[in-house]
Scaffold this active site. Sequence first.
Site, PDB file in Angstrom:
ATOM      1  CE1 TYR A 177       1.063  -0.343   4.462  1.00 34.11           C
ATOM      2  CE2 TYR A 177      -0.191   1.869   4.466  1.00 34.11           C
ATOM      3  CZ  TYR A 177       0.628   1.119   4.984  1.00 34.11           C
ATOM      4  OH  TYR A 177       1.099   1.230   6.277  1.00 34.11           O
ATOM      5  CG  LEU A 217       8.248   2.385   4.784  1.00 29.08           C
ATOM      6  CD1 LEU A 217       7.797   1.039   3.967  1.00 29.08           C
ATOM      7  CD2 LEU A 217       6.962   3.100   4.838  1.00 29.08           C
TER       8      LEU A 217
HETATM    9  N1  PDD Z   1       2.771   4.855   7.272  1.00 30.99           N
HETATM   10  N2  PDD Z   1       7.703   3.858   8.731  1.00 30.99           N
HETATM   11  C1  PDD Z   1       6.467   2.840   8.684  1.00 30.99           C
HETATM   12  C2  PDD Z   1       6.317   1.729   9.349  1.00 30.99           C
HETATM   13  C3  PDD Z   1       4.859   3.519   8.151  1.00 30.99           C
HETATM   14  O1  PDD Z   1       4.148   2.727   8.217  1.00 30.99           O
HETATM   15  C4  PDD Z   1       5.342   4.714   7.431  1.00 30.99           C
HETATM   16  C5  PDD Z   1       4.281   5.366   6.769  1.00 30.99           C
HETATM   17  C6  PDD Z   1       6.333   5.554   7.475  1.00 30.99           C
HETATM   18  C7  PDD Z   1       6.513   6.659   6.953  1.00 30.99           C
HETATM   19  O2  PDD Z   1       6.489   6.895   5.528  1.00 30.99           O
HETATM   20  P1  PDD Z   1       6.071   8.032   4.676  1.00 30.99           P
HETATM   21  O3  PDD Z   1       6.968   9.239   5.162  1.00 30.99           O
HETATM   22  O4  PDD Z   1       6.498   7.294   3.350  1.00 30.99           O
HETATM   23  O5  PDD Z   1       4.542   8.079   5.014  1.00 30.99           O
HETATM   24  C8  PDD Z   1       7.635   5.054   8.275  1.00 30.99           C
HETATM   25  C9  PDD Z   1       1.446   5.385   6.511  1.00 30.99           C
HETATM   26  C10 PDD Z   1       1.496   6.884   6.384  1.00 30.99           C
HETATM   27  C11 PDD Z   1       0.590   4.794   7.052  1.00 30.99           C
HETATM   28  O6  PDD Z   1       0.286   3.496   7.197  1.00 30.99           O
HETATM   29  O7  PDD Z   1      -0.478   5.142   7.049  1.00 30.99           O
END
Ligand code: PDD
Length: 287
Positions: free
Chosen positions: A33, A207
């Site tokens: 996702y 991530l």
């Molecule tokens: N989550 N680490 C994890 C485990 C995450 O699920 C997310 C993002 C991030 C930050 O990544 P980014 O900057 O690309 O959003 C780091 C999203 C927002 C969610 O699960 O809703």
Amino acid sequence: MTRTVYVNGEYVPETEAKISIFDRAFLFADGVYEVTSVLDGKLIDFDGHAKRLQRSLDELKMRSPVTTEELLEIHRELVRVNEIDEGLIYLQVTRGAAADRDFAFPPEDTPPGIVLFTQNKPGLANNPTAQKGIKVISFEDLRWGRRDIKTVQLLYPSLGKMAAKEQGCDDAWLVEDGFVTEGTSNNAYIVTKEGTIVTRQLSNDILHGITRAAVLRFAREAQIKVEERPFTIEEAQNAKEAFFTSASAFVMPVVEIDGEKVGDGTVGDMVPRIREIYLEEMRKAAV
Ligand code: PDD
């Protein structure tokens, strides 16, 4: 207004959206996702999210049912029909619906599944929480070893979030072998007394945040020193400032960790500055 969502090639009212009970994401969490934010009715860092989606798909040998151009079009159409000025778009691609439950992947010609929906969040950029910061707890990181792939296996982060709430806090920072990996759904940072931003280096342990990449780029451009290395909860508690980043919260101060105040327990100077630079630059580059 009933929300319009996109499911396997069709725009439908959310109440009419259907997926198969044999969808691999439902039975095996066999899906990936992305969450992309919307400001001023435009997409923030669509390109970054599209590239990471492709990487997640490649790592799992999964096909996308649409091209990046089509994906952009679907995002824009959902923003338009749902009249989103500030909010989020959730996108999920799955290995599709097999004929029956089976651990082995379905035949190659099984069409992948795709779902997108919007979340209307007026005030996302002016979130008052950014002025007061949040409290986190530490929580053992027991997730699988490929956290660099953005899969829909989110039960463990959800348990972490609930453990935080039970303790009157907002989120959990996950800890493995004594070092912080990341937040339940965000990347974690500290600012040292010398004003250096410290965040864990990229690997399969975390991530590869799209917000992280932009924030580190802007920080370096602003001559702020950045160190990509692991840090402990103790180091974070003794830091000058702490924060997290994600597409849904941008840059958010953390003012308490396991009941210990970070700095004087109020939001410092560096984090609001980075948040401001991030929002300004990303709004300019939004599509
Ligand atoms: N989550 N680490 C994890 C485990 C995450 O699920 C997310 C993002 C991030 C930050 O990544 P980014 O900057 O690309 O959003 C780091 C999203 C927002 C969610 O699960 O809703």
